[in-house]
Design a protein around this motif. Structure first.
Motif, PDB file in Angstrom:
ATOM      1  N   SER A  16       0.823  -1.199   0.000  1.00 20.45           N
ATOM      2  CA  SER A  16       0.000   0.000   0.000  1.00 20.45           C
ATOM      3  C   SER A  16       0.866   1.261   0.000  1.00 20.45           C
ATOM      4  CB  SER A  16      -0.906  -0.043   1.228  1.00 20.45           C
ATOM      5  OG  SER A  16      -1.615   1.153   1.329  1.00 20.45           O
ATOM      6  N   ASP A  17       1.970   1.187   0.759  1.00 22.08           N
ATOM      7  CA  ASP A  17       2.889   2.329   0.800  1.00 22.08           C
ATOM      8  C   ASP A  17       3.479   2.609  -0.574  1.00 22.08           C
ATOM      9  OD1 ASP A  17       2.366   2.548   3.431  1.00 22.08           O
ATOM     10  OD2 ASP A  17       4.249   1.635   4.135  1.00 22.08           O
ATOM     11  N   MET A  18       3.637   1.515  -1.355  1.00 26.44           N
ATOM     12  CA  MET A  18       4.160   1.695  -2.709  1.00 26.44           C
ATOM     13  C   MET A  18       3.147   2.412  -3.594  1.00 26.44           C
ATOM     14  SD  MET A  18       5.882  -1.969  -3.448  1.00 26.44           S
ATOM     15  CE  MET A  18       5.654  -1.963  -5.188  1.00 26.44           C
ATOM     16  N   GLY A  19       1.867   2.366  -3.166  1.00 27.66           N
ATOM     17  CA  GLY A  19       0.809   3.000  -3.944  1.00 27.66           C
ATOM     18  C   GLY A  19      -0.067   2.004  -4.663  1.00 27.66           C
ATOM     19  N   VAL A  20       0.184   0.711  -4.452  1.00 31.38           N
ATOM     20  CA  VAL A  20      -0.616  -0.326  -5.108  1.00 31.38           C
ATOM     21  C   VAL A  20      -1.968  -0.446  -4.422  1.00 31.38           C
ATOM     22  CG1 VAL A  20      -0.706  -2.792  -5.610  1.00 31.38           C
ATOM     23  CG2 VAL A  20       1.460  -1.582  -5.781  1.00 31.38           C
ATOM     24  N   ASP A  21      -3.006  -0.718  -5.250  1.00 35.55           N
ATOM     25  CA  ASP A  21      -4.354  -0.905  -4.741  1.00 35.55           C
ATOM     26  C   ASP A  21      -4.523  -2.323  -4.199  1.00 35.55           C
ATOM     27  OD1 ASP A  21      -5.969   1.380  -5.160  1.00 35.55           O
ATOM     28  OD2 ASP A  21      -7.527  -0.006  -5.943  1.00 35.55           O
ATOM     29  N   ILE A  22      -5.262  -2.451  -3.074  1.00 37.15           N
ATOM     30  CA  ILE A  22      -5.485  -3.792  -2.528  1.00 37.15           C
ATOM     31  C   ILE A  22      -6.977  -4.107  -2.544  1.00 37.15           C
ATOM     32  CG2 ILE A  22      -5.187  -5.313  -0.537  1.00 37.15           C
ATOM     33  CD1 ILE A  22      -2.524  -4.327  -1.558  1.00 37.15           C
ATOM     34  N   SER A  23      -7.303  -5.290  -3.084  1.00 37.52           N
ATOM     35  CA  SER A  23      -8.704  -5.695  -3.124  1.00 37.52           C
ATOM     36  C   SER A  23      -8.868  -7.009  -2.372  1.00 37.52           C
ATOM     37  CB  SER A  23      -9.119  -5.865  -4.588  1.00 37.52           C
ATOM     38  OG  SER A  23     -10.404  -6.430  -4.655  1.00 37.52           O
ATOM     39  N   ILE A  24      -9.927  -7.058  -1.548  1.00 35.05           N
ATOM     40  CA  ILE A  24     -10.184  -8.304  -0.802  1.00 35.05           C
ATOM     41  C   ILE A  24     -11.189  -9.130  -1.601  1.00 35.05           C
ATOM     42  CG2 ILE A  24     -10.880  -9.302   1.402  1.00 35.05           C
ATOM     43  CD1 ILE A  24      -8.452  -7.486   1.623  1.00 35.05           C
ATOM     44  N   ASP A  25     -10.673 -10.210  -2.188  1.00 38.39           N
ATOM     45  CA  ASP A  25     -11.438 -11.036  -3.125  1.00 38.39           C
ATOM     46  C   ASP A  25     -12.329 -12.025  -2.375  1.00 38.39           C
ATOM     47  OD1 ASP A  25     -12.222 -12.032  -5.537  1.00 38.39           O
ATOM     48  OD2 ASP A  25     -10.225 -12.659  -6.203  1.00 38.39           O
ATOM     49  N   ASP A  26     -13.335 -12.516  -3.069  1.00 40.55           N
ATOM     50  CA  ASP A  26     -14.245 -13.539  -2.531  1.00 40.55           C
ATOM     51  C   ASP A  26     -14.758 -13.145  -1.149  1.00 40.55           C
ATOM     52  OD1 ASP A  26     -13.476 -14.839  -4.797  1.00 40.55           O
ATOM     53  OD2 ASP A  26     -12.261 -16.365  -3.799  1.00 40.55           O
ATOM     54  N   PHE A  27     -15.075 -11.883  -0.985  1.00 37.47           N
ATOM     55  CA  PHE A  27     -15.461 -11.410   0.334  1.00 37.47           C
ATOM     56  C   PHE A  27     -16.806 -12.003   0.737  1.00 37.47           C
ATOM     57  CE2 PHE A  27     -16.932  -8.551   3.637  1.00 37.47           C
ATOM     58  CZ  PHE A  27     -15.795  -8.458   4.413  1.00 37.47           C
ATOM     59  N   GLY A  28     -16.879 -12.414   2.005  1.00 37.26           N
ATOM     60  CA  GLY A  28     -18.116 -13.022   2.519  1.00 37.26           C
ATOM     61  C   GLY A  28     -17.985 -14.519   2.697  1.00 37.26           C
ATOM     62  N   THR A  29     -16.926 -15.099   2.121  1.00 33.90           N
ATOM     63  CA  THR A  29     -16.759 -16.552   2.253  1.00 33.90           C
ATOM     64  C   THR A  29     -15.864 -16.928   3.432  1.00 33.90           C
ATOM     65  OG1 THR A  29     -14.915 -16.475   0.717  1.00 33.90           O
ATOM     66  CG2 THR A  29     -17.065 -17.001  -0.211  1.00 33.90           C
ATOM     67  N   GLY A  30     -15.093 -15.952   3.912  1.00 36.46           N
ATOM     68  CA  GLY A  30     -14.191 -16.260   5.033  1.00 36.46           C
ATOM     69  C   GLY A  30     -14.760 -15.718   6.322  1.00 36.46           C
ATOM     70  N   TYR A  31     -13.902 -15.634   7.316  1.00 34.76           N
ATOM     71  CA  TYR A  31     -14.338 -15.042   8.583  1.00 34.76           C
ATOM     72  C   TYR A  31     -13.495 -13.813   8.845  1.00 34.76           C
ATOM     73  CZ  TYR A  31     -15.766 -19.896   9.090  1.00 34.76           C
ATOM     74  OH  TYR A  31     -16.281 -21.130   8.878  1.00 34.76           O
ATOM     75  N   SER A  32     -14.073 -12.630   8.572  1.00 31.07           N
ATOM     76  CA  SER A  32     -13.287 -11.430   8.823  1.00 31.07           C
ATOM     77  C   SER A  32     -13.599 -10.903  10.203  1.00 31.07           C
ATOM     78  CB  SER A  32     -13.648 -10.354   7.814  1.00 31.07           C
ATOM     79  OG  SER A  32     -13.109 -10.683   6.582  1.00 31.07           O
ATOM     80  N   SER A  33     -12.566 -10.432  10.842  1.00 27.38           N
ATOM     81  CA  SER A  33     -12.831  -9.728  12.084  1.00 27.38           C
ATOM     82  C   SER A  33     -12.933  -8.254  11.715  1.00 27.38           C
ATOM     83  CB  SER A  33     -11.692  -9.973  13.070  1.00 27.38           C
ATOM     84  OG  SER A  33     -11.125  -8.764  13.474  1.00 27.38           O
ATOM     85  N   LEU A  34     -14.001  -7.661  12.176  1.00 23.35           N
ATOM     86  CA  LEU A  34     -14.254  -6.264  11.815  1.00 23.35           C
ATOM     87  C   LEU A  34     -13.118  -5.356  12.251  1.00 23.35           C
ATOM     88  CD1 LEU A  34     -17.929  -5.112  12.284  1.00 23.35           C
ATOM     89  CD2 LEU A  34     -16.445  -5.051  10.273  1.00 23.35           C
ATOM     90  N   MET A  35     -12.648  -5.634  13.459  1.00 22.17           N
ATOM     91  CA  MET A  35     -11.547  -4.862  14.034  1.00 22.17           C
ATOM     92  C   MET A  35     -10.360  -4.841  13.088  1.00 22.17           C
ATOM     93  SD  MET A  35     -11.546  -3.634  17.076  1.00 22.17           S
ATOM     94  CE  MET A  35      -9.812  -3.846  17.553  1.00 22.17           C
ATOM     95  N   TYR A  36     -10.117  -6.049  12.583  1.00 20.19           N
ATOM     96  CA  TYR A  36      -8.947  -6.234  11.770  1.00 20.19           C
ATOM     97  C   TYR A  36      -9.158  -5.632  10.384  1.00 20.19           C
ATOM     98  CZ  TYR A  36      -5.603  -8.702   8.938  1.00 20.19           C
ATOM     99  OH  TYR A  36      -4.628  -8.991   8.054  1.00 20.19           O
ATOM    100  N   LEU A  37     -10.372  -5.838   9.862  1.00 20.53           N
ATOM    101  CA  LEU A  37     -10.697  -5.295   8.539  1.00 20.53           C
ATOM    102  C   LEU A  37     -10.467  -3.785   8.532  1.00 20.53           C
ATOM    103  CD1 LEU A  37     -11.842  -6.513   5.940  1.00 20.53           C
ATOM    104  CD2 LEU A  37     -14.111  -5.793   6.680  1.00 20.53           C
ATOM    105  N   LYS A  38     -10.780  -3.177   9.668  1.00 19.56           N
ATOM    106  CA  LYS A  38     -10.637  -1.718   9.780  1.00 19.56           C
ATOM    107  C   LYS A  38      -9.182  -1.292   9.627  1.00 19.56           C
ATOM    108  CE  LYS A  38     -11.651   0.948  13.383  1.00 19.56           C
ATOM    109  NZ  LYS A  38     -12.283   1.177  14.709  1.00 19.56           N
ATOM    110  N   ARG A  39      -8.277  -2.155  10.139  1.00 14.71           N
ATOM    111  CA  ARG A  39      -6.853  -1.785  10.108  1.00 14.71           C
ATOM    112  C   ARG A  39      -6.189  -2.120   8.785  1.00 14.71           C
ATOM    113  NH1 ARG A  39      -4.782  -5.244  14.636  1.00 14.71           N
ATOM    114  NH2 ARG A  39      -2.718  -4.505  14.012  1.00 14.71           N
ATOM    115  N   LEU A  40      -6.829  -3.008   7.991  1.00 16.19           N
ATOM    116  CA  LEU A  40      -6.235  -3.417   6.717  1.00 16.19           C
ATOM    117  C   LEU A  40      -6.137  -2.233   5.751  1.00 16.19           C
ATOM    118  CD1 LEU A  40      -7.665  -6.803   5.372  1.00 16.19           C
ATOM    119  CD2 LEU A  40      -5.370  -6.281   6.167  1.00 16.19           C
ATOM    120  N   PRO A  41      -4.998  -2.076   5.113  1.00 12.43           N
ATOM    121  CA  PRO A  41      -4.894  -0.964   4.154  1.00 12.43           C
ATOM    122  C   PRO A  41      -5.521  -1.318   2.810  1.00 12.43           C
ATOM    123  CG  PRO A  41      -2.799  -2.113   4.314  1.00 12.43           C
ATOM    124  CD  PRO A  41      -3.727  -2.809   5.257  1.00 12.43           C
TER     125      PRO A  41
END
Ligand code: C2E
Ligand code: CA
Ligand code: CA
Length: 699
Positions: free
Chosen positions: A581-606
């Motif tokens: 992310s610092d390099m400027g690359v875009d990050i996409s979270i694929d297949d969202f909804g199939t795993g178990y995300s922790s909201l807390m953690y999702l918030k911190r993800l760049p």
């Protein structure tokens, strides 16, 4: 009549010599019994000499102990002859008791000969005095001396024969027997002496030229003692040597047993290893051929062992394997074989009453593993996947049986783990195909048989293209164009995904650069990353290199990682994602909804984008739950400031629905299938012209 007298000290000495000679003889018989080959002959002749000299010298000292009022001498030839007789009869005695058996008749005959030998020695010795006139023997005493000689010989032979093996307390028993034998020999001698009457006026004819004089007793005594001691010492030393050799041989056997145990067993669990298993399978096959019956071979692979090992360390992993081995082993019959043939792989060989029983065994084994294990304060949960082959039926030899069981195990694993599969011929061809495909994949990497197809992404509201997702294809020389599901997991398992992934990054960036140059500087190219790539240390560098060598601004690249990958090791992911992310690359979270995300953690993800899994999109129109989930994800994404993409859009209704729910962009067959780059541009131009997009492949 001349009255003789005895020197009591010499009588005592003669008794000692007799006992010593007897002991030596008994000891030597023990040697002869255990010796082999030439050693038997050597022991026998040496023994005969020692024993003969012993008996003879007892007799001779006995003679010396006796004195008459006249001077005495001994004829040399007759004395020597008496010694020879003693040696020969000793030799005969030793030979007799070295025989494997000693029946009564043989014993009696032997006693007779030996008794005759001793008596001849004695009376030959007496004759050596050459008394003039001749000695007058009392017939009764003479007869009893002969009887004593034969009787003592019989007793001696019997005792010696019984004592020749090493038994506990053999020395003590031998000592007592020697005392008995000594007394018997001495008894014979002095009875014989008592039988002799020397008429008045006798004189010794051997005085002239015979042996005589003082000190003769000492010479005989010392020589005898020397001979006996040498014989005894040699015998004792040899016995020690033999005992040592036996001890050595025993420890060698023990060491051999240990080596065999090591060579045939797994050191961690103590279970048989692959080698021993192979042998047992061969035996089982042989048994079926001879006696009929059947057996099953079960390939057991633990599911979820590796994560435990990684998380808790090898020590816990090892303990866990031991516990599994013990638990499985504990519920088997003794004739069954449980072997460990690899890290977390076991093979079970069970004899069956009927082929149907295999299932019961398999169910039991699977259940045994699925109960929790308590290791070092941790409750660990495992499951097992089991592949079963039956014999006869599922293979001809152990190699084929094991291979088929392995294929069946893979089938069980793919079928959701924690269960078993019976082998079926189709599995084998699957396994073989996989192996072939793996070889082909290596060639594909070397020869660059890959290409990328591009699927457009559209702005939901404006319905304008905003970029593409690069999707990998393999142009297989025989099978044609292969989709990722056929080979990505294989590439991941073998690590080939790393070079392949680097190629994808570079090729996608090169293509995007071309599009930028064609005036699409606002598009983004999305590249998928596998979990393996994501954990690989070189990822950040590869991305930087791909961007740099293609002179592509970092914000033109989107990296798609699945939700599961991103959440697996949250902190490590965070570090890598932060760098990208610092390099400027875009990050996409694929297949969202199939795993178990922790909201807390999702918030911190760049991250910049959430990509709703196409499973939700598919059932959107029929399933109100899915609609609720999609709108929840949209709300969540908006709250976190993330773009929302929906993939797998196939119908107009889905498109409308998703747009209304607030998705930012859409992707799916409705707007465009993945196609090669040239086709991609043609399709877009046609779409702008109002025509329907063309399909590159039909999946
Ligand atoms: P994904 O990232 O979820 O990719 C989207 C998949 O959905 C693609 O399948 C695409 O063809 C398919 N798709 C797109 N629109 C629709 C639609 O409207 N309906 C349906 N039913 N399917 C649609 P594809 O190309 O077979 O790729 C499968 C998976 O392979 C991808 O899932 C991705 O996880 C992986 N993959 C593809 N390319 C790469 C790559 O270069 N590297 C890595 N590591 N994985 C890749
Ligand atoms: Ca994707
Ligand atoms: Ca996806």
């Amino acid at each position: 009549m001349l009255i003789g007298s005895y020197s009591s000290s010499l009588v005592l000495i003669s008794l000692c010599v007799a006992i010593l000679a007897s002991y030596t003889a008994l000891d030597l018989t023990g040697r002869i019994a255990t010796a082999k080959g030439r050693a038997v002959f050597l022991w026998m002749s040496g023994g005969a000499l020692a024993m003969g000299v012993g008996i003879w010298s007892m007799h001779f000292i006995g003679m010396l102990a006796f004195s008459l009022p006249i001077n005495l001498g001994y004829d040399l030839t007759l004395t020597a002859l008496s010694l020879l007789i003693a040696v020969l009869s000793s030799g005969f005695a030793l030979w007799l008791i070295a025989q494997p058996t000693l029946p009564v008749l043989q014993l009696a005959f032997g006693a007779l000969i030996m008794g005759a030998g001793i008596s001849s020695m004695h009376y030959m010795g007496m004759a050596a005095l050459r008394m003039q006139p001749g000695i007058d023997y009392d017939p009764t005493l003479f007869g009893s001396s002969l009887a004593i000689a034969v009787g003592a010989s019989a007793a001696a032979l019997w005792i010696a024969f019984r004592l020749r093996q090493h038994t506990p307390y053999v020395r003590q028993i031998r000592g007592a027997a020697a005392v008995l034998m000594g007394i018997a020999i001495v008894g014979m001698h002095y009875t014989g002496m008592a039988a002799a009457n020397f008429p008045e006026g006798s004189f010794c004819g051997a005085l002239d030229g015979g042996l005589s004089g003082d000190g003769l007793d000492y010479v005989v005594l010392i020589t005898t003692l020397a001979v006996l001691s040498v014989a005894l010492l040699t015998s004792v030393l040899d016995a020690r040597l033999e005992a040592r050799t036996a001890e050595l041989a025993r420890s060698l056997t023990l060491a051999n047993q240990e080596l065999t145990q090591l060579a045939l067993h797994d050191t961690l669990t103590g279970l048989p290893n692959r080698t021993l298993l192979a042998d047992r399978i061969d035996q089982a096959i042989g048994k079926v051929a001879e006696q009929g019956g059947c057996f099953a071979l079960m390939f057991i692979d633990l599911d979820g062992f590796k994560p435990v090992n990684d998380a808790f360390g090898h020590h816990v992993g090892d303990q866990l394997l031991k516990a599994v081995a013990t638990r499985l082993r504990g519920h088997l019959h003794s004739q069954d074989t449980l072997a460990r043939i690899g890290g977390d792989e076991f093979v079970l060989l069970v004899e069956l009453q009927a082929l149907e029983d295999a299932m019961d065994v398999a169910v039991k084994q699977v259940n045994l593993v699925s109960r929790p294990f308590r290791i070092a304060e941790h409750d660990l949960q495992l499951t097992a996947s089991l592949g079963i082959v039956l014999y006869p039926g599922n293979g001809l030899d152990q190699l084929e049986l094991l291979r088929n069981a392995d294929a069946a195990m893979y089938h069980a694993k793919n079928g959701g783990k924690n269960g078993y599969s019976f082998f079926d011929v189709s599995m084998n061809s699957n396994a073989r195909q996989q192996l072939q495909l793996l070889q082909d994949l290596r060639t594909a990497v070397e020869e660059g048989q890959f290409c990328l197809h591009y699927q457009p992404k559209f702005d939901a509201a404006l319905r304008q293209p905003i970029g593409a997702e690069a999707l990998l294809r393999w142009e297989h020389p025989q099978h044609g164009l292969l989709l990722p599901d056929r080979f990505i997991s294989l590439a991941e398992k073998t690590g080939l995904i790393i070079p392949i992934g680097e190629w994808v990054l570079d090729e996608a960036c090169r293509q995007m650069r071309e599009w930028v140059e064609q005036g699409h500087g606002d598009w983004r190219i999305a590249v998928n990353l596998s979990a393996i790539q994501f954990c690989h240390a070189g990822l950040v560098d590869s991305v930087a290199r791909a961007l740099q060598s293609n002179r592509l601004p970092a914000n033109r690249l989107t990296l798609e990682i699945t939700e599961t990958t991103a959440m697996r090791d949250a902190d490590a992911s965070l570090t890598v994602l932060q760098k990208l992310s610092d390099m400027g690359v875009d990050i996409s979270i694929d297949d969202f909804g199939t795993g178990y995300s922790s909201l807390m953690y999702l918030k911190r993800l760049p991250a910049n984008e959430l990509k709703i899994d196409r499973g939700f999109v598919r059932d959107l129109e029929h399933d109100s739950d899915d609609a609720a989930i999609v709108s929840a994800i949209v709300a969540l994404g908006q709250a976190l400031g993330l773009r929302i993409v929906a993939e797998g859009v196939e119908t107009d209704r889905q498109q409308d629905f998703l747009t209304r729910l607030g998705c930012d962009s859409l992707q799916g067959y409705l707007m465009g299938r993945p196609v090669p780059a040239e086709q991609f541009m043609l399709d877009l131009q046609q779409a702008r012209g109002g025509a329907a997009p063309e399909e590159a492949i039909s999946s």
